[in-house]
Design an enzyme around this catalytic site. Structure first.
Site, short mmCIF file in Angstrom:
data_model
loop_
_atom_site.label_atom_id
_atom_site.label_comp_id
_atom_site.label_asym_id
_atom_site.label_seq_id
_atom_site.Cartn_x
_atom_site.Cartn_y
_atom_site.Cartn_z
N TYR A 154 0.82 -1.22 0.00
CA TYR A 154 0.00 0.00 0.00
C TYR A 154 0.85 1.26 0.00
O TYR A 154 0.57 2.21 0.72
CB TYR A 154 -0.96 0.00 1.19
CG TYR A 154 -2.16 -0.88 0.94
CD1 TYR A 154 -3.21 -0.43 0.17
CD2 TYR A 154 -2.21 -2.18 1.43
CE1 TYR A 154 -4.31 -1.25 -0.10
CE2 TYR A 154 -3.29 -3.01 1.17
CZ TYR A 154 -4.33 -2.53 0.40
OH TYR A 154 -5.40 -3.33 0.12
N LYS B 29 -5.85 -11.61 12.15
CA LYS B 29 -5.05 -10.54 12.78
C LYS B 29 -4.66 -10.76 14.24
O LYS B 29 -3.49 -10.91 14.53
CB LYS B 29 -5.79 -9.22 12.61
CG LYS B 29 -5.75 -8.80 11.14
CD LYS B 29 -6.24 -7.42 10.91
CE LYS B 29 -5.91 -6.98 9.51
NZ LYS B 29 -7.07 -6.80 8.64
N ASP C 294 -16.65 -12.57 8.95
CA ASP C 294 -15.22 -12.27 8.82
C ASP C 294 -14.79 -11.48 10.06
O ASP C 294 -14.95 -10.27 10.13
CB ASP C 294 -14.98 -11.46 7.54
CG ASP C 294 -13.52 -11.05 7.37
OD1 ASP C 294 -12.71 -11.29 8.30
OD2 ASP C 294 -13.18 -10.46 6.33
#
Ligand SMILES: *Cc1c(COP(=O)(O)O)cnc(C)c1O
Length: 428
Positions: free
Chosen positions: A17, A267, A238
Site C-alpha cells: 500500500y 489478525k 469475517d
C-alpha cells in the site's frame, strides 16, 4: 558511515500500500515493548493501531516469546496432510470452546485473505457437492475482506481493485445497515434472496474496518442472519479484524443471538507474532464434504498450513485472552474512548465520533473527501512528529490500540487527535 536500515531498505524492498516513488523513507524499527516501538534514530512511537490491527497484547510479549521459543526447540514444522501435532490440536480445541457453540471444525491457513478464500470456497463447494445451483455471493457495500482475488471480489470495488476489475466475480452488495438504514438493507436482502441463487453472505460483524470503522448494531445483524438462514444462505462472519477483543467482547459475534455457518480469523490470533489464518465452520458445512468420492473433498492447502510455531504463538495469545486482565483492559480502553469521544462531539472540525469497544473513530469535517487528499498525509505525519503511530483512512482517524496501552499513553494519543482537530479547523 554504515547505511541506516531505512537506507538499505530503500535499495531492496517494495512496501505494501505504498507509492514507492513519493512515499517518505520508511522508519527503521529496532525493538518493540508493550505499546511502544523504538526506532533506529532513538525516537519512540506509541503503536496506536496495533501495527495494522494485529498486536493485541503489544510488542515482544514475554509470555508469547517464551512459548514460541519452546516450540521452536520441539517441532518447528510438519506437513499437515496426513500428519498432525499438539499445538494445532490444542489450538482448535481451545478456539472451538470460545466460539459460538455451532462452530465444529477448524481449517488453517496463513492470513486473513486466505481465511476468507477458504470460507468462500467452502460455501460454494457446499452447494456444488449437493448438486444445488447456488453460486452468487452477497457482501456489504464498503467491505474489505482481503487482497487475493476471491477476497477482492467480495470487497468494495475501488481504485485499489480497478486494474483487476474484469477478473473479479460478480457479487451483490447490500447497503450497510448503519442506524437509520436498517430497513433498507433488510428489504434489499429480501429482494436478492428471493432469487434462490445465493450461496453465501459474507460480512464484517458490527464494524467495517477499512471502510472507515463504519459501525452498525447487533440487532439488525441478527435480523439479517435470520433472513439468510430462512433462505438457506451460508453466513460467513469475517472476524479477522473484530476477533479477540476488538469490539469489547472476545468476538463481535458474542453480541449476537444468531450463529454464523463460517468464521474467519487472523489478525489478533497470534497476538501479532506469527502469520496464521483460521476458518471455522459448523458441522453441516463440514458434512457436505464427506463422501466415498475423493473429488468431494476441499482441495485447498498451503505449505505452512497449521505451522506449529504459529499455533504455539496463538496458544500463548489465548492464555492472555482468557486471563481476567483481558476483559478489564477492554473495559478500561472502551471507557477512556467513550469519555474522549464525549469531549470531541460537537467541537468544530468534528463531523462524527464512533466507538465500539476498543475501536474509536473520529471523522473530521472537511470539504471534499478522498483517500488521496493530502490532509491524510498531513495527519499521518503530525501524529508521527508527536511520537504516535496513527494511520488515517482519508479524513477518518481511528485508534485501535494494543490492550496493554497505558492510561498515560492513551492520553498522549488523544492529545494528538486534538492537535489534528485544530489543524482541520485551520484548513477547512
Ligand atoms: C485485514 C483484513 C483481512 C485480510 O487479512 P490479511 O491478513 O491482511 O490478508 C480480511 N478481512 C478483514 C475484515 C480484515 O480487516
Amino acid at each position: 558511515m554504515p547505511k541506516s536500515l531505512s537506507e538499505r531498505d530503500q535499495l531492496v524492498n517494495w512496501h505494501p500500500y505504498t507509492q514507492m516513488q513519493t512515499a517518505p523513507a520508511p522508519i527503521g524499527i529496532v525493538r518493540g515493548e508493550g505499546a511502544l516501538l523504538f526506532a533506529e534514530d532513538g525516537k519512540e512511537y506509541i503503536d496506536a493501531v496495533s501495527s495494522w490491527w494485529v498486536n493485541i497484547h503489544g510488542h515482544a510479549h514475554p509470555h508469547i516469546a517464551e512459548r514460541v521459543a519452546q516450540q521452536l526447540r520441539t517441532l518447528e514444522h510438519v506437513i499437515f496432510a496426513g500428519f498432525t501435532h499438539e499445538p494445532a490440536v490444542e489450538l482448535s480445541e481451545r478456539l472451538l470452546r470460545l466460539l459460538p457453540a455451532n462452530q465444529a471444525k477448524v481449517f488453517y491457513t496463513d492470513n486473513g485473505s486466505t481465511a476468507v478464500e477458504v470460507a468462500l470456497k467452502m460455501a460454494l463447494q457446499y452447494w456444488h457437492n449437493q448438486g444445488i445451483p447456488k453460486t452468487k455471493i452477497i457482501a456489504l457495500e464498503g467491505s474489505y475482506h482481503g487482497d487475493t482475488f476471491g477476497a477482492m471480489s467480495v470487497s468494495e470495488r475501488s481504485v485499489f481493485t480497478r486494474p483487476f476489475q474484469q477478473y473479479l466475480f460478480d457479487v451483490e452488495f447490500l447497503p450497510v445497515p448503519v442506524p437509520g438504514k436498517e430497513a433498507e438493507a433488510l428489504q434489499r436482502l429480501e429482494e436478492i434472496a428471493g432469487s434462490g441463487e445465493i450461496a453465501a453472505f459474507i460480512f464484517e460483524p458490527l464494524v467495517l474496518g477499512t471502510a472507515g470503522m463504519v459501525m452498525y448494531e447487533p440487532k439488525v445483524l441478527d435480523q439479517i442472519l435470520a433472513l439468510c438462514h430462512k433462505h438457506q444462505i451460508i453466513t460467513i462472519a469475517d472476524e479477522v479484524m473484530t476477533g479477540f477483543g476488538r469490539t469489547g467482547k472476545r468476538f463481535a459475534m458474542d453480541y449476537l443471538t444468531q450463529q454464523p455457518d463460517l468464521m474467519c480469523f487472523s489478525k489478533g490470533l497470534t497476538g501479532g507474532t506469527m502469520a496464521l489464518g483460521v476458518t471455522t465452520c459448523a458441522l453441516p458445512v463440514f458434512n457436505a464434504f464427506l463422501s466415498q468420492d475423493k473429488t468431494q473433498a476441499l482441495f485447498h492447502g498451503h505449505s505452512y498450513t497449521a505451522n506449529p510455531i504459529a499455533c504455539a504463538a496463538a496458544l500463548a495469545s489465548l492464555d492472555l485472552v482468557e486471563h481476567p486482565d483481558f476483559i478489564r483492559n477492554l473495559e478500561r480502553i472502551s471507557a477512556a474512548h467513550l469519555a474522549f469521544a464525549g469531549k470531541l462531539d460537537g467541537q468544530p472540525g468534528i463531523k462524527a465520533c464512533r466507538q465500539t469497544g476498543t475501536i474509536l473513530a473520529v471523522e473530521f469535517e472537511v470539504g471534499e473527501t478522498s483517500y488521496f487528499h493530502n490532509l491524510r498525509d498531513q495527519l499521518y505525519h503530525l501524529a508521527l512528529d508527536h511520537g504516535v503511530l496513527l494511520r488515517p483512512l482519508g479524513n477518518i482517524i481511528y485508534v485501535l490500540p494494543p490492550y496493554c496501552i497505558t492510561a498515560a499513553q492513551l492520553e498522549q494519543v488523544y492529545a494528538v487527535i486534538e492537535q489534528m482537530r485544530l489543524l482541520v479547523v485551520e484548513q477547512f
